[in-house]
Design a protein around this motif. Structure first.
Motif: not given
Length: 557
Positions: A445-460
């Motif tokens: 649960l704690v890592q999920m926001p980091v996972f989603l944020a990293l997704y956007y970092v890689l895409q942007a």
């Protein structure tokens, strides 16, 4: 009934991926999975006028740099002899059309095309139905006619067109129309994507004139090529920033319908046309009032721009204005240094508050390691270390659950016909053994926001565009071409399953074994950098979980 924490984890993970996928589709102009399809859009013919009635900027009746037969645009009434000037620096190659003094084509020499690596990325361009231009000119008229604009023929002064060991290349263009002389000076600099655009306006008439200068970016509404349902591409869109209303993103669809809302007046700020990884922005003179507009120029052709009054120009006098045109990558540090708020065109989506500091940390690591793949690995380990106390608590809870699994199975067998008593006995067991049944949920649960944020970092992040890791991974923003990382992810999740307490329900156990396979198939279409993060995260988690499980398992025997 007893709540199975692993089921909750998978539900959270699945819902997060679905929401992430939906947000990605919406951000790329595709239909949301949670809303009905919009009504079909009927193309409207543009008004047959020479200027826009709101801004006075020459409208679609005569677009610069276009060819006869371009959809939605009538052919020029008479052929005009134009010269094409090519300017080359170490980072850009620009083709300037003297008809209008427009940069007709701008090629980025340091960035290969996403579809054809043998070619360079092209921003400004006029090719078939694709139109992307930056235009400038004057609004106003005298008894002699309208003032020079982006439809007026210019004459180029002789000069160098390449750096040739220097640091600056200038192209000077002159035009006379309506009793006014306009001189455009485009200055290209070594290692810089900023083009200085200077306008010198000289009044050749016997009466004062009061011209206004417009800076306009136009773009077609076509979707970029190369996309698919699984890997949609990011479409272009107008953006702007003003000190009062800050950053604003405008959609072509709203301009088409006339419902676009944004600031219309300001003394500072910029207007831009953003796309995936790249942006073109006009930054007008600071501390000068200007109007801001968005408009439909023609069928499937839109514009964003500014209009600045230059004041009264006396007969024989000259007034000057200097603006800047940035056309290049969405490099966050460079954009921050050019103009306030310009870095916001790098779209982190709804997780910007996490993604921005996350990228800063990764950028600091990258300065040490020099490879974005190893940076992701080092970053993942740092995240795991930072959350280790929380993760350890979850692993301890899972380890204890594994030890008491035989007792739980005995309770289920004893009270299989009485769910209420089964639940009560289970909770008493948890209390006696000091087990939090949801404790194992916390790490993911704690890592999920980091996972989603990293997704956007890689895409942007254009910094990672085309960035290799090792061997077969040549671009961390693209999927793994040989599916090795998704397979490693599936294996690591199976190992994690084996280290976790097994469900008593055989059907649930089979579903838990199937879930890693399902998600690994989904990861086939995700950026390899994101899958690399999750694989490393799983491997570190397995090591931590194994040690803690072994410790508590031995201690309770």
């Amino acid at each position: 009934m007893e709540i199975n924490k692993r089921t909750i984890l998978w539900i959270v993970f699945a819902v997060s991926l679905v929401v992430l996928w939906n947000n990605w589709m919406v951000s790329n102009g595709k239909q949301s999975m949670f809303s009905p399809a919009p009504p079909a859009k009927v193309a409207q013919a543009p008004a047959n006028t020479a200027t826009n009635t709101t801004t006075g900027v020459p409208a679609a009746g005569a677009q610069p740099g276009t060819v006869p037969g371009t959809p939605g645009q009538p052919a020029a009434p008479a052929p005009v002899r134009a010269e094409r000037i090519t300017v080359t620096t170490d980072v850009v190659k620009a083709e300037i059309d003297t008809l209008g003094g427009v940069i007709r084509r701008l090629e980025l020499l340091k960035y290969p095309d996403s579809l054809d690596k043998t070619k360079n990325q092209v921003l400004f361009n006029v090719e078939g139905n694709n139109i992307y231009l930056g235009q400038t000119g004057l609004i106003g008229s005298t008894t002699a006619g309208v003032l020079p604009n982006h439809n007026t023929p210019f004459v180029a002064r002789p000069g160098l067109r390449t750096l040739d060991g220097g640091n600056v290349v200038q192209v000077v263009l002159d035009a006379e129309q309506g009793g006014v002389k306009l001189t455009k000076t485009l200055t290209f600099k070594r290692g810089d994507y900023v083009i200085d655009v200077r306008h010198d306006v000289t009044n050749l008439t016997a009466a004062p004139v009061s011209p206004s200068l417009y800076l306009q970016l136009q773009h077609d509404g076509n979707k970029p090529p190369g996309g698919s349902w699984f890997m949609p591409t990011f479409g272009s869109h107008p953006t702007l920033w003003t000190p009062d209303e800050k950053y604003k993103k405008v959609e072509f669809e709203k301009i088409e319908k006339g419902t676009a809302e944004h600031a219309t007046k300001a003394n500072n700020g910029w207007v831009a046309m953003a796309q995936h990884f790249f942006v073109s922005a006009f930054i007008p003179t600071e501390n000068a009032p200007r109007d801001i507009f968005t408009k439909k120029l023609a069928t499937n052709l839109y514009a964003i721009g500014t209009v600045q009054p230059l004041g009264a120009v006396a007969p024989g006098a000259t007034v000057s204005n200097t603006a800047r045109l940035y056309s290049g990558p969405q490099d966050e540090k460079k954009l921050e240094a050019i103009a306030p708020g310009l870095e916001l065109v790098k779209d982190y989506g709804m997780f910007a508050i996490i993604s921005k500091p996350l990228f800063w940390v990764m950028d600091q690591i990258h300065t040490l390691l020099g490879n974005w793949g190893w940076t992701i690995i080092a970053f993942t380990i740092l995240i795991k270390l930072a959350f280790f106390p929380l993760s350890a608590a979850g692993y301890r809870s899972m380890a204890k659950m594994r030890v008491v699994t035989p007792k739980m199975q005995a309770i289920r067998e004893r009270f299989k016909n009485d769910p209420m008593k089964m639940q009560q006995a289970t909770m008493e067991l948890y209390k006696a053994e000091k087990i939090n049944p949801l404790g194992g949920c916390l790490p993911i649960l704690v890592q999920m926001p980091v996972f989603l944020a990293l997704y956007y970092v890689l895409q942007a992040s254009v910094e990672m565009r085309g960035a290799p890791w090792v061997g077969w991974i040549t671009d961390l923003t693209q999927p793994d071409p040989f599916f090795i990382l998704p397979v490693l992810y599936a294996i690591s999740m199976f190992v994690t399953q084996k280290l976790s307490p097994q469900p008593a329900d055989p059907m649930q156990a089979k579903m838990m074994l199937f879930m890693p396979l399902a998600f690994s198939v989904m990861f086939v279409f995700f950026p390899s950098g994101l899958v690399l993060y999750w694989v490393v995260n799983n491997l570190v988690s397995i090591a931590q979980q194994y040690v803690i499980t072994k410790k508590y398992g031995t201690a309770t025997k």
